[in-house]
Scaffold this active site. Sequence first.
Site, PDB file in Angstrom:
ATOM      1  N   CYS A   1       0.808  -1.225   0.000  1.00  0.00           N
ATOM      2  CA  CYS A   1       0.000   0.000   0.000  1.00  0.00           C
ATOM      3  C   CYS A   1       0.841   1.275   0.000  1.00  0.00           C
ATOM      4  O   CYS A   1       0.611   2.181  -0.809  1.00  0.00           O
ATOM      5  CB  CYS A   1      -0.987  -0.014   1.173  1.00  0.00           C
ATOM      6  SG  CYS A   1      -0.239   0.102   2.815  1.00  0.00           S
TER       7      CYS A   1
ATOM      8  N   HIS B   1      -2.522   1.241   6.722  1.00  0.00           N
ATOM      9  CA  HIS B   1      -2.953   1.158   5.325  1.00  0.00           C
ATOM     10  C   HIS B   1      -3.184   2.555   4.773  1.00  0.00           C
ATOM     11  O   HIS B   1      -3.548   3.479   5.510  1.00  0.00           O
ATOM     12  CB  HIS B   1      -4.239   0.333   5.196  1.00  0.00           C
ATOM     13  CG  HIS B   1      -4.617   0.063   3.770  1.00  0.00           C
ATOM     14  ND1 HIS B   1      -3.867  -0.745   2.950  1.00  0.00           N
ATOM     15  CD2 HIS B   1      -5.651   0.519   3.011  1.00  0.00           C
ATOM     16  CE1 HIS B   1      -4.430  -0.790   1.745  1.00  0.00           C
ATOM     17  NE2 HIS B   1      -5.506  -0.028   1.760  1.00  0.00           N
TER      18      HIS B   1
ATOM     19  N   HIS C   1      -5.931   1.892  -4.400  1.00  0.00           N
ATOM     20  CA  HIS C   1      -5.022   1.381  -3.370  1.00  0.00           C
ATOM     21  C   HIS C   1      -4.621  -0.052  -3.698  1.00  0.00           C
ATOM     22  O   HIS C   1      -5.233  -0.724  -4.532  1.00  0.00           O
ATOM     23  CB  HIS C   1      -5.653   1.455  -1.971  1.00  0.00           C
ATOM     24  CG  HIS C   1      -6.814   0.528  -1.750  1.00  0.00           C
ATOM     25  ND1 HIS C   1      -7.109  -0.023  -0.521  1.00  0.00           N
ATOM     26  CD2 HIS C   1      -7.763   0.040  -2.596  1.00  0.00           C
ATOM     27  CE1 HIS C   1      -8.183  -0.790  -0.622  1.00  0.00           C
ATOM     28  NE2 HIS C   1      -8.605  -0.768  -1.857  1.00  0.00           N
TER      29      HIS C   1
END
Length: 389
Positions: free
Chosen positions: A301, A349, A361
């Site tokens: 990420c 994240h 993402h």
Amino acid sequence: MASHHRKPRSAGTRVAGIRTPALATAALTSVALLSQTANAAPSDDGKPSLEEVEKKVDDLYRQAESATEKYNAAKEKTTKQRKRTDGLMDDVAQRTQKLNEAREELGSYAAAQYRTGASAPDTAAFLLADTPQDYFDQNQLMSRLTARQKGAVDDYVTEQSATMRQRQEATESLATLTDAQNDLKIAKATVQKKLSDARELLSRLTAQEKARLAAIEKQRQEEAAREAAELARQQAAEQAAARQESGGTSAGTGSSSTAPSASPSDDPSYATKAEKALAFARAQIGKPYVWGATGPDSYDCSGLTQAVWKAAGVTLPRTTYDQVNAGTTVSLADALPGDLIFFYDDVSHVGVYIGNGMMIHAPKPGAYVREESVFYDGESSIHSVVRPA
């Protein structure tokens, strides 16, 4: 580490400065019915229900991603520390060479003194002394040396002192490097263990159970997408009402899903940079999530968001823990395309906002870079929004 399993959302609440829409009854009903199908009671042999497996796998993936960010931090620290240690070792080698050259020069004086019989013991004894400075103090050697000899002794003492300091610093740096390498090994082992446990659980499922899990996940994504669309409609309506009331024509706050539009108070250059960042982000869609990866073929990420903004000429730190501090925090209501959306209490994240409540993402192990609602894991999972440039 605390689990970040999806939490139910309630209608009409506010998250990060924005009102979230009520979910359609039909959507809730479909998810509930599908979940009930998955919630079969454990079998007589003690086999966990599909819901229990799903929750456990989801938790393991979240823990693996959190461990991945710790791995990224440890790797970055190890790389920097190795570079510093190598530099110090090179300095020590150079200092040692200079010290040897100074010792050789003093040795030549000692040899000459011995041949002529003039103060032969002085320089030789100095070279053999464990503590040269003490030798100076006790024997007053300097008063009996020529100017050239004094210069050679001064050079030797200076190089010896500097070499000792450099050796000590290099030793300490090497110890720090060893600790960083150990942290890196632990973080790597943790990620691998979480992923291995998740794969083991999934391997026990039948093809039918896996299909049901995929259907549940798809329903959740569709639910989150509907919520994001409703959010965008509400934002657009509120912005239109505000413009009508003020009589102005100011741009919106992130409802565009293409190029970002900024208000007069925003830096105009941000829109240009964000457009480049988003173009790069869209080109990465479909590439696999791989923990620790920074592209170009795969990403985790934070590796993705770092690469996205690098394409726009902006350097971001490697980890989510540092990226969250690399810019200006704004509310979700004021989010512009290009902003970074961070998730979970441990900030493990991140995705890049593209407008209309959506983001790009790298979701988790086993998944691919994709567009998805910022509510993909529930409104309570959103930590903050940061404008990086």
